[in-house]
Design a protein around this motif. Structure first.
Motif, PDB file in Angstrom:
ATOM      1  N   UNK A  42       0.811  -1.199   0.000  1.00  0.00           N
ATOM      2  CA  UNK A  42       0.000   0.000   0.000  1.00  0.00           C
ATOM      3  C   UNK A  42       0.849   1.256   0.000  1.00  0.00           C
ATOM      4  N   UNK A  43       0.323   2.302   0.620  1.00  0.00           N
ATOM      5  CA  UNK A  43       0.910   3.636   0.614  1.00  0.00           C
ATOM      6  C   UNK A  43       1.274   4.047   2.033  1.00  0.00           C
ATOM      7  N   UNK A  44       2.381   4.759   2.176  1.00  0.00           N
ATOM      8  CA  UNK A  44       2.783   5.323   3.472  1.00  0.00           C
ATOM      9  C   UNK A  44       3.334   6.725   3.248  1.00  0.00           C
ATOM     10  N   UNK A  45       3.060   7.617   4.196  1.00  0.00           N
ATOM     11  CA  UNK A  45       3.646   8.947   4.186  1.00  0.00           C
ATOM     12  C   UNK A  45       3.940   9.353   5.619  1.00  0.00           C
ATOM     13  N   UNK A  46       4.866  10.288   5.778  1.00  0.00           N
ATOM     14  CA  UNK A  46       5.228  10.727   7.125  1.00  0.00           C
ATOM     15  C   UNK A  46       5.547  12.211   7.140  1.00  0.00           C
ATOM     16  N   UNK A  47       5.409  12.768   8.320  1.00  0.00           N
ATOM     17  CA  UNK A  47       5.851  14.107   8.668  1.00  0.00           C
ATOM     18  C   UNK A  47       6.741  13.931   9.887  1.00  0.00           C
ATOM     19  N   UNK A  48       7.985  14.387   9.807  1.00  0.00           N
ATOM     20  CA  UNK A  48       8.942  14.201  10.905  1.00  0.00           C
ATOM     21  C   UNK A  48       9.450  15.554  11.385  1.00  0.00           C
ATOM     22  N   UNK A  49       9.371  15.774  12.680  1.00  0.00           N
ATOM     23  CA  UNK A  49       9.945  16.959  13.310  1.00  0.00           C
ATOM     24  C   UNK A  49      11.107  16.478  14.177  1.00  0.00           C
ATOM     25  N   UNK A  50      12.282  17.094  13.984  1.00  0.00           N
ATOM     26  CA  UNK A  50      13.476  16.669  14.721  1.00  0.00           C
ATOM     27  C   UNK A  50      14.087  17.848  15.452  1.00  0.00           C
ATOM     28  N   UNK A  51      14.725  17.548  16.569  1.00  0.00           N
ATOM     29  CA  UNK A  51      15.429  18.546  17.374  1.00  0.00           C
ATOM     30  C   UNK A  51      16.826  18.048  17.651  1.00  0.00           C
ATOM     31  N   UNK A  52      17.783  18.973  17.704  1.00  0.00           N
ATOM     32  CA  UNK A  52      19.168  18.619  17.995  1.00  0.00           C
ATOM     33  C   UNK A  52      20.013  18.577  16.733  1.00  0.00           C
ATOM     34  N   UNK A  53      19.878  19.573  15.888  1.00  0.00           N
ATOM     35  CA  UNK A  53      20.568  19.634  14.604  1.00  0.00           C
ATOM     36  C   UNK A  53      22.084  19.590  14.781  1.00  0.00           C
ATOM     37  N   UNK A  54      22.739  18.789  13.930  1.00  0.00           N
ATOM     38  CA  UNK A  54      24.191  18.745  13.895  1.00  0.00           C
ATOM     39  C   UNK A  54      24.834  17.901  14.976  1.00  0.00           C
ATOM     40  N   UNK A  55      24.051  17.232  15.774  1.00  0.00           N
ATOM     41  CA  UNK A  55      24.602  16.420  16.851  1.00  0.00           C
ATOM     42  C   UNK A  55      24.600  14.957  16.462  1.00  0.00           C
ATOM     43  N   UNK A  56      25.348  14.158  17.211  1.00  0.00           N
ATOM     44  CA  UNK A  56      25.371  12.718  16.963  1.00  0.00           C
ATOM     45  C   UNK A  56      24.055  12.063  17.345  1.00  0.00           C
ATOM     46  N   UNK A  57      23.381  12.610  18.371  1.00  0.00           N
ATOM     47  CA  UNK A  57      22.086  12.087  18.798  1.00  0.00           C
ATOM     48  C   UNK A  57      21.087  13.231  18.847  1.00  0.00           C
ATOM     49  N   UNK A  58      19.857  12.939  18.463  1.00  0.00           N
ATOM     50  CA  UNK A  58      18.791  13.934  18.514  1.00  0.00           C
ATOM     51  C   UNK A  58      17.475  13.218  18.772  1.00  0.00           C
ATOM     52  N   UNK A  59      16.415  14.002  18.911  1.00  0.00           N
ATOM     53  CA  UNK A  59      15.069  13.461  19.098  1.00  0.00           C
ATOM     54  C   UNK A  59      14.241  13.763  17.864  1.00  0.00           C
TER      55      UNK A  59
END
Length: 180
Positions: A42-59
């Motif tokens: 079928x079909x899948x789509x997503x919207x992703x919001x991320x925090x912690x730009x440029x780091x090795x780990x983020x949320x």
């Protein structure tokens, strides 16, 4: 649960908005058919919001829309010698909230992103009598085509749903998107 609360706090989001980014993507998704293999595409789509730009780990916090039009579902045989199992097809549509911890591995011209976290799902279209909500887990892998924060994302994810034996139990979306 602490990860969900931590990523949704308005004060924390406002403080990290300058270092966050947004990604959108869509593609194909596969589902199981009661443990016997691939049951539908079928079909899948997503919207992703991320925090912690440029780091090795983020949320990150993903909102998925997944729709599988024809997933086979086998009912148990009825009592009696003339009856056997009945296979019917049904549509399933799920909205999935998936907060995750993201690990980044940067290379000269690309970055690899690994995601892992819990999920909360709501099944809009489902077989009557099956649970409408489910908890689960998501694991994902993405290739960001640039070392910078903006670029094309090619992703594969695995979303496992724990619904007490109801179908489907997992989805595998393969998507192409763009991270802003």
């Amino acid at each position: 649960m602490a990860l969900v609360v931590g990523t949704l706090q308005p004060a924390r989001v406002a403080a990290q908005q300058a270092s966050g980014h947004l990604a959108l993507g869509a593609g194909m998704s596969y589902a199981d058919d009661d443990g016997a293999g691939l049951g539908g595409r079928g079909f899948a789509s997503y919207l992703r919001m991320s925090w912690g730009r440029g780091r090795s780990f983020s949320l990150a916090n993903d909102l998925w829309f997944i729709s599988i039009p024809d997933v086979p579902f086998e009912t148990p045989p009825c009592p009696g010698p003339a009856c056997g199992p009945v296979v019917t097809n049904y549509q399933t549509t799920a909205l999935v909230l998936a907060p995750a911890l993201v690990a980044r591995q940067g290379y000269e011209k690309s970055s690899l992103l690994y995601r892992l976290g819990p999920t909360a799902s709501w099944f809009v279209d489902r077989i009557d009598g099956t649970p409408a909500v489910a908890g689960g887990v998501q694991a994902g892998f993405s290739v960001l085509t640039t070392r910078r924060q903006n670029g094309m994302l090619i992703s594969i994810d695995y979303l496992r749903m724990f619904r007490g034996g109801a179908h489907p139990r997992w989805f595998v979306p393969i998507t192409v998107g763009w991270q802003f």
